[in-house]
Design an enzyme around this catalytic site. Structure first.
Site, PDB file in Angstrom:
ATOM      1  N   ASN A 120       0.791  -1.229   0.000  1.00  0.00           N
ATOM      2  CA  ASN A 120       0.000   0.000   0.000  1.00  0.00           C
ATOM      3  C   ASN A 120       0.822   1.277   0.000  1.00  0.00           C
ATOM      4  OD1 ASN A 120       1.078  -0.084   2.561  1.00  0.00           O
ATOM      5  ND2 ASN A 120      -0.820   0.477   3.600  1.00  0.00           N
ATOM      6  N   ARG A 152      -3.685   4.731  11.363  1.00  0.00           N
ATOM      7  CA  ARG A 152      -4.775   4.058  12.063  1.00  0.00           C
ATOM      8  C   ARG A 152      -5.513   5.087  12.906  1.00  0.00           C
ATOM      9  NH1 ARG A 152      -4.210   0.862   8.766  1.00  0.00           N
ATOM     10  NH2 ARG A 152      -3.962  -1.407   8.904  1.00  0.00           N
ATOM     11  N   GLN A 199     -14.201   0.496  12.318  1.00  0.00           N
ATOM     12  CA  GLN A 199     -14.514   0.453  10.894  1.00  0.00           C
ATOM     13  C   GLN A 199     -15.451  -0.705  10.574  1.00  0.00           C
ATOM     14  OE1 GLN A 199     -10.382   2.506   9.288  1.00  0.00           O
ATOM     15  NE2 GLN A 199     -10.859   0.472   8.605  1.00  0.00           N
ATOM     16  N   HIS A 220     -12.099   4.313   4.507  1.00  0.00           N
ATOM     17  CA  HIS A 220     -10.740   3.762   4.457  1.00  0.00           C
ATOM     18  C   HIS A 220     -10.493   3.125   3.082  1.00  0.00           C
ATOM     19  CE1 HIS A 220      -7.500   1.155   6.691  1.00  0.00           C
ATOM     20  NE2 HIS A 220      -7.000   1.925   5.735  1.00  0.00           N
TER      21      HIS A 220
END
Length: 358
Positions: free
Chosen positions: A117, A256, A285, A309
């Site tokens: 990522n 986070r 989430q 997200h």
């Protein structure tokens, strides 16, 4: 064996776009691979409560796959019930949805697709900084409602050039953020990390390390959080630290949600201590509909750049983490060594990573 995957539902979008690999519809592209070897593959987005697919099947699954975007929270209680569980794989980056101490005690391996990522999130960080500094969101909302009052937007719009920008964590993502900020001619690029960058790497991005966190935030016009969540970083950005920020600074968090105290951040935005907060990560989430970060505003009615997200799940990133998940599975099934950078908890226990290595 049974492989259980908790992914997010893509609905019609995943049916139309097969590259949405992280969805329940496209199943990381590994169903045929697993079933051809006789393995059972259970895929669902149902993860809440004792009657959920997640909790029903975790009791006898050998492999758990989940994503940071719709995580199956593997608590100590669930680990106690998971009698067959041998390995947990994050299709992406991040392991804070797993009780790592309990995993170590039970000899359960925990792995992630490290680096899958980094480019995607670093780009999102820079985008979020610009959205806040240029006051973009309220400008676009003004156009959508048919208004045109330039002064209302321009009164809180700035250039990034000449500003001091700092990253908490200078690992894979934080360092790439610094690289991407170089062309903006910021006044200074700073970083806070328990580990100093190699001298040549620091020179390459012209970044200076500040060893005291309160001193660090006091120098920055923009702070971006790029460190992992663990016991040492949970609630790191709290009411006390926020007092040391420059008044009117901007804060971006794509690491986070729980690294930042939810209510302290909202209060700082409402008071103007922070001019804005942006990011895509939430302490829970999916975020509840009444989550205060959805609607918080600064005194000028702006300063909110929150999104779901998705920074690390672009189509490009999904291809990387789907391939990485399959590679980890192949290594596990053939008893080959895993790539060291992917290991959070290995066969011999917890693998300690550097503070900024996210």
């Amino acid at each position: 064996m049974k492989v259980l995957a908790i992914l997010y539902s893509g609905g019609k979008h995943a049916e139309e776009e097969s590259r949405l690999l992280g969805t329940t519809e496209n199943q990381l592209g590994i169903r045929d691979y697993l079933q051809s070897q006789g393995h059972e593959y259970i895929v669902s987005d149902d993860k809440e409560g004792p009657d959920s697919v997640f909790q029903k099947h975790i009791v006898d699954a050998e492999v758990l796959i989940t994503t940071p975007f719709h995580p199956g929270y593997l608590t100590r209680d669930l680990i106690e019930k998971a009698k067959n569980l041998k390995i947990c794989i994050t299709a992406g980056v991040g392991s804070d949805h797993i009780d790592l101490n309990a995993a170590v005690e039970k000899g359960i391996q925990v792995l992630e697709v490290s680096g899958s990522n980094v480019v995607s999130v670093a780009e999102h960080v820079v985008m979020s900084i610009l959205l806040l500094v240029r006051n973009f969101v309220p400008a676009h909302e003004m156009i959508e409602r048919g208004d045109w009052q330039v002064s209302e937007i321009a009164r809180n719009a700035y250039d990034l050039e000449g500003k001091v920008v700092g990253t908490i964590g200078a690992g894979r993502i934080g360092y790439r953020v610094l690289q991407r900020l170089l062309p903006f001619d910021c006044k200074e690029l700073l970083y806070f990390d328990y580990t100093a960058l190699p001298e040549q790497a620091a020179r390459t991005v012209n970044a200076k390390r500040v060893e005291d966190l309160k001193e660090f935030v006091s120098k920055c016009d923009v702070v971006t959080v790029n460190c992992p969540l663990h016991e040492g970083t949970k609630g790191l950005v709290n009411a006390d630290l926020l007092k040391h920020f420059k008044k009117g600074a901007w804060l971006v968090n794509t690491a986070r949600g729980a690294i930042c105290d939810k209510d302290a951040v909202a209060a700082a935005v409402a008071s103007g201590q922070l001019n804005g907060y942006a990011g895509d990560v939430w302490n829970v989430q999916p975020a509840p509909k009444d989550h205060i970060w959805r609607t918080m505003k600064n005194p000028l009615g702006a300063g909110n750049g929150m999104v779901p997200h998705y920074s690390g799940t672009t189509l490009d990133a999904q291809a990387r983490y789907a391939n990485g998940t399959k590679s980890i599975l192949e290594n596990y099934l053939t008893n080959k060594d895993q790539e060291p950078q992917n290991i959070i908890v290995g066969k011999k226990g917890y693998e300690t990573k550097a503070y900024g290595q996210r």
